[in-house]
Scaffold this motif. Structure first.
Motif, PDB file in Angstrom:
ATOM      1  N   ALA A 192      -6.325   5.461  -4.005  1.00  0.00           N
ATOM      2  CA  ALA A 192      -7.124   6.607  -4.424  1.00  0.00           C
ATOM      3  C   ALA A 192      -7.204   6.694  -5.947  1.00  0.00           C
ATOM      4  N   VAL A 193      -6.084   6.413  -6.623  1.00  0.00           N
ATOM      5  CA  VAL A 193      -6.095   6.407  -8.093  1.00  0.00           C
ATOM      6  C   VAL A 193      -7.011   5.293  -8.608  1.00  0.00           C
ATOM      7  N   LEU A 194      -6.899   4.105  -8.005  1.00  0.00           N
ATOM      8  CA  LEU A 194      -7.770   2.995  -8.396  1.00  0.00           C
ATOM      9  C   LEU A 194      -9.235   3.348  -8.183  1.00  0.00           C
ATOM     10  N   LEU A 195      -9.511   4.025  -7.083  1.00  0.00           N
ATOM     11  CA  LEU A 195     -10.900   4.406  -6.794  1.00  0.00           C
ATOM     12  C   LEU A 195     -11.420   5.390  -7.833  1.00  0.00           C
ATOM     13  N   LEU A 196     -10.587   6.360  -8.219  1.00  0.00           N
ATOM     14  CA  LEU A 196     -11.011   7.310  -9.253  1.00  0.00           C
ATOM     15  C   LEU A 196     -11.393   6.580 -10.537  1.00  0.00           C
ATOM     16  N   ALA A 197     -10.556   5.616 -10.930  1.00  0.00           N
ATOM     17  CA  ALA A 197     -10.837   4.862 -12.154  1.00  0.00           C
ATOM     18  C   ALA A 197     -12.039   3.943 -11.974  1.00  0.00           C
ATOM     19  N   ALA A 198     -12.158   3.335 -10.785  1.00  0.00           N
ATOM     20  CA  ALA A 198     -13.213   2.348 -10.561  1.00  0.00           C
ATOM     21  C   ALA A 198     -14.586   2.991 -10.384  1.00  0.00           C
ATOM     22  N   LEU A 199     -14.640   4.258  -9.979  1.00  0.00           N
ATOM     23  CA  LEU A 199     -15.928   4.915  -9.784  1.00  0.00           C
ATOM     24  C   LEU A 199     -16.756   4.866 -11.065  1.00  0.00           C
ATOM     25  N   TYR A 233      -3.499  -0.403 -15.297  1.00  0.00           N
ATOM     26  CA  TYR A 233      -4.499  -0.166 -14.248  1.00  0.00           C
ATOM     27  C   TYR A 233      -5.816  -0.888 -14.479  1.00  0.00           C
ATOM     28  N   ILE A 234      -6.083  -1.352 -15.699  1.00  0.00           N
ATOM     29  CA  ILE A 234      -7.410  -1.865 -16.006  1.00  0.00           C
ATOM     30  C   ILE A 234      -7.752  -3.109 -15.190  1.00  0.00           C
ATOM     31  N   VAL A 235      -6.789  -4.017 -14.990  1.00  0.00           N
ATOM     32  CA  VAL A 235      -7.057  -5.239 -14.232  1.00  0.00           C
ATOM     33  C   VAL A 235      -7.358  -4.899 -12.778  1.00  0.00           C
ATOM     34  N   ASP A 236      -6.531  -4.032 -12.175  1.00  0.00           N
ATOM     35  CA  ASP A 236      -6.760  -3.634 -10.788  1.00  0.00           C
ATOM     36  C   ASP A 236      -8.097  -2.921 -10.630  1.00  0.00           C
ATOM     37  N   ALA A 248     -14.052   0.939  -0.260  1.00  0.00           N
ATOM     38  CA  ALA A 248     -13.392  -0.032   0.618  1.00  0.00           C
ATOM     39  C   ALA A 248     -12.444  -0.936  -0.161  1.00  0.00           C
ATOM     40  N   ALA A 249     -12.889  -1.419  -1.317  1.00  0.00           N
ATOM     41  CA  ALA A 249     -12.069  -2.338  -2.105  1.00  0.00           C
ATOM     42  C   ALA A 249     -10.828  -1.639  -2.653  1.00  0.00           C
ATOM     43  N   ALA A 250     -10.974  -0.400  -3.137  1.00  0.00           N
ATOM     44  CA  ALA A 250      -9.830   0.326  -3.700  1.00  0.00           C
ATOM     45  C   ALA A 250      -8.762   0.563  -2.636  1.00  0.00           C
ATOM     46  N   LEU A 251      -9.182   0.990  -1.463  1.00  0.00           N
ATOM     47  CA  LEU A 251      -8.211   1.238  -0.398  1.00  0.00           C
ATOM     48  C   LEU A 251      -7.544  -0.059   0.046  1.00  0.00           C
ATOM     49  N   ALA A 252      -8.331  -1.140   0.161  1.00  0.00           N
ATOM     50  CA  ALA A 252      -7.761  -2.423   0.595  1.00  0.00           C
ATOM     51  C   ALA A 252      -6.785  -2.968  -0.444  1.00  0.00           C
ATOM     52  N   ILE A 253      -7.167  -2.943  -1.711  1.00  0.00           N
ATOM     53  CA  ILE A 253      -6.307  -3.485  -2.768  1.00  0.00           C
ATOM     54  C   ILE A 253      -5.059  -2.627  -2.949  1.00  0.00           C
ATOM     55  N   GLY A 254      -5.234  -1.304  -2.992  1.00  0.00           N
ATOM     56  CA  GLY A 254      -4.085  -0.423  -3.176  1.00  0.00           C
ATOM     57  C   GLY A 254      -3.089  -0.521  -2.036  1.00  0.00           C
ATOM     58  N   THR A 255      -3.591  -0.536  -0.800  1.00  0.00           N
ATOM     59  CA  THR A 255      -2.696  -0.602   0.356  1.00  0.00           C
ATOM     60  C   THR A 255      -1.987  -1.950   0.441  1.00  0.00           C
ATOM     61  N   THR A 256      -2.741  -3.036   0.263  1.00  0.00           N
ATOM     62  CA  THR A 256      -2.136  -4.364   0.339  1.00  0.00           C
ATOM     63  C   THR A 256      -1.088  -4.561  -0.741  1.00  0.00           C
ATOM     64  N   SER A 257      -1.420  -4.148  -1.962  1.00  0.00           N
ATOM     65  CA  SER A 257      -0.489  -4.312  -3.074  1.00  0.00           C
ATOM     66  C   SER A 257       0.813  -3.544  -2.822  1.00  0.00           C
ATOM     67  N   TYR A 258       0.700  -2.321  -2.307  1.00  0.00           N
ATOM     68  CA  TYR A 258       1.911  -1.519  -2.085  1.00  0.00           C
ATOM     69  C   TYR A 258       2.730  -2.068  -0.924  1.00  0.00           C
ATOM     70  N   LEU A 259       2.065  -2.427   0.184  1.00  0.00           N
ATOM     71  CA  LEU A 259       2.796  -2.914   1.348  1.00  0.00           C
ATOM     72  C   LEU A 259       3.559  -4.202   1.043  1.00  0.00           C
ATOM     73  N   VAL A 260       2.941  -5.081   0.245  1.00  0.00           N
ATOM     74  CA  VAL A 260       3.605  -6.335  -0.102  1.00  0.00           C
ATOM     75  C   VAL A 260       4.688  -6.101  -1.151  1.00  0.00           C
ATOM     76  N   GLY A 261       4.340  -5.380  -2.220  1.00  0.00           N
ATOM     77  CA  GLY A 261       5.278  -5.185  -3.327  1.00  0.00           C
ATOM     78  C   GLY A 261       6.479  -4.330  -2.988  1.00  0.00           C
ATOM     79  N   SER A 262       6.345  -3.400  -2.053  1.00  0.00           N
ATOM     80  CA  SER A 262       7.453  -2.515  -1.692  1.00  0.00           C
ATOM     81  C   SER A 262       8.382  -3.105  -0.645  1.00  0.00           C
ATOM     82  N   GLY A 263       8.016  -4.260  -0.092  1.00  0.00           N
ATOM     83  CA  GLY A 263       8.848  -4.872   0.933  1.00  0.00           C
ATOM     84  C   GLY A 263       8.639  -4.338   2.328  1.00  0.00           C
ATOM     85  N   THR A 264       7.569  -3.535   2.515  1.00  0.00           N
ATOM     86  CA  THR A 264       7.300  -2.967   3.845  1.00  0.00           C
ATOM     87  C   THR A 264       7.033  -4.058   4.873  1.00  0.00           C
TER      88      THR A 264
END
Length: 386
Positions: free
Chosen positions: A17-24, A296-299, A317-333
């Protein structure tokens, strides 16, 4: 296992959601003007610092005002960063249209200036900037009233610029000598500052064994409100229609009487204002510093490219996919989810850090762009073929 997945998806969606706000804003600006704005992250940083300043002002007023500073901060962040974006478009971007590499280098330089400005800004620098702006831009405005402005433009600027710089610099030195440390001490410095969430945003919503922080819920609601607002503005308002027309065919829009320069300035200001709102949201997720925007600029650019330039649904769609994938992988979920499958556990354990998760994400994005180079939702029409 299911609880970990749900919690991870929720946290990933709030990050998206944060990425989407910036990317809009970036998607609209890039789609309309073809400008690669590397200073977009610094506009987020200004929005975060604006939130910090508004928070301190409302804290001085005491309760209950201190509990509702966030609403004033959102408005202030949007207006302040939109004004900066307007000045940036008028002073730099306007002269570089049609040259994306030049805009990349110019805005990258602007981003470095903005970072150093935040580290060093004090009353002397602020007063000097105000004096310079009033004298220089006021002088240019006055001279533009002359009928022979085109003939004297070059030498007028050559005289005005060093003269106003000298006056502003002299005044800054005078203030520094008179008031000493009181006006020369930096407001923020290089250290990070913290923004505290209002009382009603602390804690979380408990559903069973799950805990959903109110701050992240607020960010998701804020993003939804901004997306709806931008959609209504672009689709239902006269200026939104002009923006979409210029985005599709600038030359034809100009022939039909649409003021393309005004549309450019308005679009860049709105995009910058959205970055300020994103910065306000970012301030609740961690400390705020001069390098906040660089995180945040690269993301944000990845969201724009993967979603499709100028496409609102693609950015979502891209913001939700990138944000979710990045967190799930990086957090060890994913490591916990696939605990019984050793090859997958080893794979996701290797990428279970923030930096390595970005590496995996880059690989996935490169592979995706090989298949769909124009993004999830590519533009259609005659202008794409030109």
């Amino acid at each position: 296992m299911i609880d970990n997945l749900i919690q991870g998806v929720f946290n990933g969606v709030s990050t998206g959601a944060v990425l989407l706000l910036a990317a809009l804003g970036l998607a609209i600006v890039f789609g309309l003007m073809g400008v690669i704005n590397m200073a977009h992250g610094e506009l987020m940083m200004f929005g975060a610092y604006t939130t910090f300043v508004v928070q301190n002002i409302f804290k001085s007023l005491g309760e209950p005002w201190s509990d509702f500073y966030i609403f004033a901060a959102l408005i202030a962040a949007f207006i302040f960063t939109a004004a900066i974006g307007f000045l940036l478009e008028k002073g730099v971007i306007r002269f570089l249209y049609g040259r994306p590499l030049e805009t990349l280098l110019a805005t990258w330089g602007v981003s470095l200036i903005m970072q150093q400005f935040v580290r060093s800004v004090n009353w002397v620098i602020l007063a000097g900037l105000l004096v310079f702006s009033i004298l220089y831009f006021g002088g240019v405005w006055a001279l533009q009233r002359r009928p022979n402005w085109d003939a004297i433009k070059n030498w007028a600027i050559a005289v005005l610029l060093p003269l106003t710089l000298a006056i502003a610099g002299s005044m800054g030195v005078f203030m520094a000598q008179i008031y000493k440390i009181a006006v020369t001490k930096p407001w923020f410095g290089a250290q990070n500052v913290d923004v505290t969430a209002p009382k009603w945003l602390r804690g979380g919503l408990a559903i069973g064994t799950l805990q959903f922080p109110y701050v992240r819920l607020f960010i998701i609601v804020l993003t939804i409100a901004c997306v709806i607002g931008i959609y209504l503005f672009l689709e239902k308002s006269p200026w939104g229609l002009r923006i979409r027309a210029v985005m599709q065919n600038r030359q034809m829009s100009a022939c039909l009487g649409i003021p393309t320069k005004t549309v450019d300035a308005l679009t860049f200001s709105i995009g910058s204002g959205l970055a300020g709102i994103a910065g306000c949201a970012v301030s609740f997720l961690g400390s705020v510093g001069p390098n906040t925007g660089q995180n945040y600029i690269v993301d944000t650019f990845m969201v724009v490219v993967v979603g499709g330039v100028g496409k609102l649904i693609g950015s979502i769609a891209a913001a939700l996919a990138i944000g979710t994938t990045s967190y799930l992988v990086g957090s060890g979920t994913f490591t916990n989810i696939f605990a019984g499958i050793k090859p997958l556990v080893d794979f996701f354990t290797f990428f279970a850090t923030t930096s390595m998760a970005k590496v995996l994400l880059f690989v996935l994005i490169v592979a995706f762009l090989q298949y769909k180079p124009a993004g999830m939702f590519p533009q259609k029409g005659r202008s794409v073929e030109l």
